[in-house]
Write an enzyme that holds these catalytic residues in place. Structure first.
Site, short mmCIF file in Angstrom:
data_model
loop_
_atom_site.label_atom_id
_atom_site.label_comp_id
_atom_site.label_asym_id
_atom_site.label_seq_id
_atom_site.Cartn_x
_atom_site.Cartn_y
_atom_site.Cartn_z
N CYS A 51 74.08 44.51 31.03
CA CYS A 51 75.51 44.47 30.72
C CYS A 51 75.70 44.86 29.26
O CYS A 51 75.10 44.26 28.37
CB CYS A 51 76.01 43.05 30.99
SG CYS A 51 77.69 42.77 30.48
N GLY A 68 84.62 44.05 24.81
CA GLY A 68 85.43 45.24 24.65
C GLY A 68 86.02 45.75 25.94
O GLY A 68 85.58 45.38 27.03
N GLU A 69 87.01 46.62 25.80
CA GLU A 69 87.66 47.23 26.96
C GLU A 69 87.25 48.71 26.97
O GLU A 69 87.71 49.50 26.13
CB GLU A 69 89.18 47.05 26.85
CG GLU A 69 90.01 47.88 27.80
CD GLU A 69 89.55 47.81 29.25
OE1 GLU A 69 89.37 46.71 29.80
OE2 GLU A 69 89.37 48.89 29.86
N CYS A 73 87.68 42.74 20.80
CA CYS A 73 88.52 43.33 21.84
C CYS A 73 89.98 43.06 21.51
O CYS A 73 90.31 42.02 20.96
CB CYS A 73 88.17 42.72 23.19
SG CYS A 73 89.08 43.41 24.59
N GLU A 97 77.19 41.89 21.94
CA GLU A 97 76.29 41.25 22.90
C GLU A 97 75.89 42.19 24.03
O GLU A 97 76.64 43.08 24.40
CB GLU A 97 77.00 40.05 23.52
CG GLU A 97 77.48 39.08 22.48
CD GLU A 97 78.29 37.95 23.08
OE1 GLU A 97 78.43 37.88 24.31
OE2 GLU A 97 78.77 37.12 22.29
N CYS A 134 81.23 36.62 28.36
CA CYS A 134 81.84 37.52 27.41
C CYS A 134 82.17 36.96 26.03
O CYS A 134 83.10 36.17 25.88
CB CYS A 134 83.15 37.95 28.07
SG CYS A 134 83.47 39.66 27.95
N CYS A 140 93.10 38.69 26.66
CA CYS A 140 93.05 37.84 27.86
C CYS A 140 92.84 36.38 27.42
O CYS A 140 92.00 36.09 26.56
CB CYS A 140 91.93 38.27 28.79
SG CYS A 140 92.13 39.95 29.41
N CYS A 148 89.24 34.51 27.56
CA CYS A 148 88.05 35.26 27.16
C CYS A 148 87.73 35.09 25.68
O CYS A 148 88.62 35.18 24.83
CB CYS A 148 88.27 36.74 27.48
SG CYS A 148 86.87 37.77 27.04
N ASN A 208 83.78 30.50 33.18
CA ASN A 208 82.80 29.94 32.26
C ASN A 208 83.64 29.37 31.11
O ASN A 208 84.25 30.14 30.38
CB ASN A 208 81.91 31.10 31.77
CG ASN A 208 80.48 30.69 31.60
OD1 ASN A 208 80.19 29.57 31.19
ND2 ASN A 208 79.59 31.60 31.90
N1 SAH Z 1 87.43 44.54 29.29
C1 SAH Z 1 86.74 44.82 30.52
C2 SAH Z 1 85.26 44.61 30.38
C3 SAH Z 1 84.85 43.18 30.15
S1 SAH Z 1 84.11 42.66 31.62
C4 SAH Z 1 87.32 44.01 31.64
O1 SAH Z 1 88.22 43.22 31.38
O2 SAH Z 1 86.97 44.20 32.79
C5 SAH Z 1 83.92 40.98 31.42
C6 SAH Z 1 84.39 40.26 32.63
O3 SAH Z 1 84.23 38.85 32.40
C7 SAH Z 1 85.86 40.47 32.89
O4 SAH Z 1 86.12 40.44 34.28
C8 SAH Z 1 86.46 39.28 32.22
O5 SAH Z 1 87.76 39.02 32.69
C9 SAH Z 1 85.47 38.21 32.57
N2 SAH Z 1 85.49 37.03 31.70
C10 SAH Z 1 85.85 36.95 30.42
N3 SAH Z 1 85.73 35.69 29.96
C11 SAH Z 1 85.28 34.97 31.00
C12 SAH Z 1 84.97 33.60 31.15
N4 SAH Z 1 85.11 32.74 30.18
N5 SAH Z 1 84.52 33.19 32.38
C13 SAH Z 1 84.37 34.08 33.39
N6 SAH Z 1 84.63 35.38 33.29
C14 SAH Z 1 85.10 35.82 32.11
#
Ligand code: SAH
Length: 335
Positions: free
Chosen positions: A98, A152-153, A105, A85, A326, A109, A112, A283
């Site tokens: 973005c 992804g990270e 990934c 995406e 994400c 988490c 996510c 979200n």
């Molecule tokens: N892996 C990296 C890059 C992804 S950034 C990182 O963790 O920073 C995507 C961001 O959206 C991260 O801060 C992640 O924690 C957040 N995120 C993931 N799922 C989410 C959700 N359901 N609602 C809000 N933020 C979310």
């Protein structure tokens, strides 16, 4: 032999084998960055060479347009059939994109969607660049900011991501300044250290999401490998070394990390650091069962941080109506 799927050095070597002069690589790189769809378009190359060059690009498989704020979410299909995406967003200061750095990934988490199903593979530098090129051409507008906050990270794919950053910065192509690029990480400490040395001007965002080790480890398995204390220590060193303000992303999850006590603990943790907290009401992702804090609770959390001396904002929730969190869009298309 997809002419896009090379590093610049490899492409130069390939062209040399075809008996081409050195400057051809620069010409081709310029065309790629401008969004040429095939070698046929590369009008300053000899016709005989154009016929020898194959080119394949990522394709837009799906697009969702948010009616409320102009956010456009894309599902891109790479040449091997995998999808990831990317999200185009409009801000007062310009357009931002973005980008994803991996298919899926591995970080796990708990809130996510990107991590459900694990990591399929890393994206190559040229593929991450291709996300930018293909979408910029499609929207027909300049994009002057990128954030590595898609699937992804990025620091779990350091070599390709750093090669990508250099390609984005390359004056022969897009020439974006490092300050206009933000890398977001869940907290891979050695990667942050290295990034500070190699890209001191890059903007850094840390997905923090909790104010102590216990809560963070419950939400983010990465905290079991590198503790919150190690993470905060490397961030302090980073901002001192680079003089750059670090953004801490904090997703507010109802009943888990959104209390006044959480805000106070967070302010203590970050005290004295050149930083900023970006609050994002979660979200909701169907599979996780977690709920976001409401707007009012988020506002109060931000005000509490501000009173304790930590700059904080509640991020606009762009694209909520289009599964912009994400990994949500790809997930939907896989089931
Ligand atoms: N892996 C990296 C890059 C992804 S950034 C990182 O963790 O920073 C995507 C961001 O959206 C991260 O801060 C992640 O924690 C957040 N995120 C993931 N799922 C989410 C959700 N359901 N609602 C809000 N933020 C979310």
């Amino acid at each position: 032999m997809n002419i896009k799927a090379f590093t610049r050095e490899e492409r130069a070597e390939y062209l040399k084998q075809l008996g081409q002069p050195k400057f051809r690589e620069k010409q081709i790189f310029e065309w790629i960055c401008r969004g040429a769809a095939s070698a046929e378009e590369m009008s300053n190359l000899p016709a005989s060479l154009r016929q020898q060059l194959d080119m394949e690009s990522a394709e837009i498989e799906l697009e969702q347009l948010s009616k409320s704020d102009g956010t456009r979410k894309f599902l891109l299909r790479f040449t091997d059939g995998n999808t990831a995406e990317a999200v185009f967003m409009k801000y007062d200061y310009g357009n931002s994109l973005c980008l994803s750095t991996q298919i899926g990934c591995n970080m796990g988490c708990s809130f996510c969607a990107s991590t459900i199903g694990g990591k399929i593979r890393d994206l190559k530098a040229w593929e991450i660049l291709d996300e930018y090129i293909v979408i910029r051409k499609h929207v027909g507008e300049d994009i002057n900011h990128i954030v590595l906050m898609g699937m992804g990270e990025p620091l779990d794919n350091y070599e390709e991501v750093s090669a990508f950053l250099k390609l984005m910065h390359d004056p022969d192509g897009i020439g974006l300044s490092y300050r206009n690029m933000t890398l977001s990480t869940c907290g891979i400490v050695p990667g942050i250290e290295r990034l500070g040395d190699e890209f001191p001007q890059l903007s850094l965002a840390i997905s923090l999401h909790a104010s102590n080790q216990e809560k963070r480890a419950a939400l983010m398995p990465v905290a079991k490998r590198w503790s919150i204390d190690e993470l905060i220590a490397v961030c302090r060193r980073h901002s001192e070394k680079t003089g750059r303000r670090i953004t801490f992303e904090y997703t507010l999850i109802r009943g888990k990390n959104d209390s006044p006590a959480d805000a106070a603990e967070l302010a203590g943790l970050l005290s004295g650091m050149l930083c900023h907290v970006n609050l994002i009401p979660l979200n909701p992702v169907k599979e996780t069962g977690m709920q976001g804090a409401d707007r009012q609770a988020a506002k109060e959390f931000a005000e509490r941080l501000e009173r304790l001396g930590i700059p904080a904002t509640v991020r606009r929730e762009l694209g909520r109506d289009i599964d912009a969190a994400c990994g949500q869009l790809r997930k939907k298309t896989l089931v």
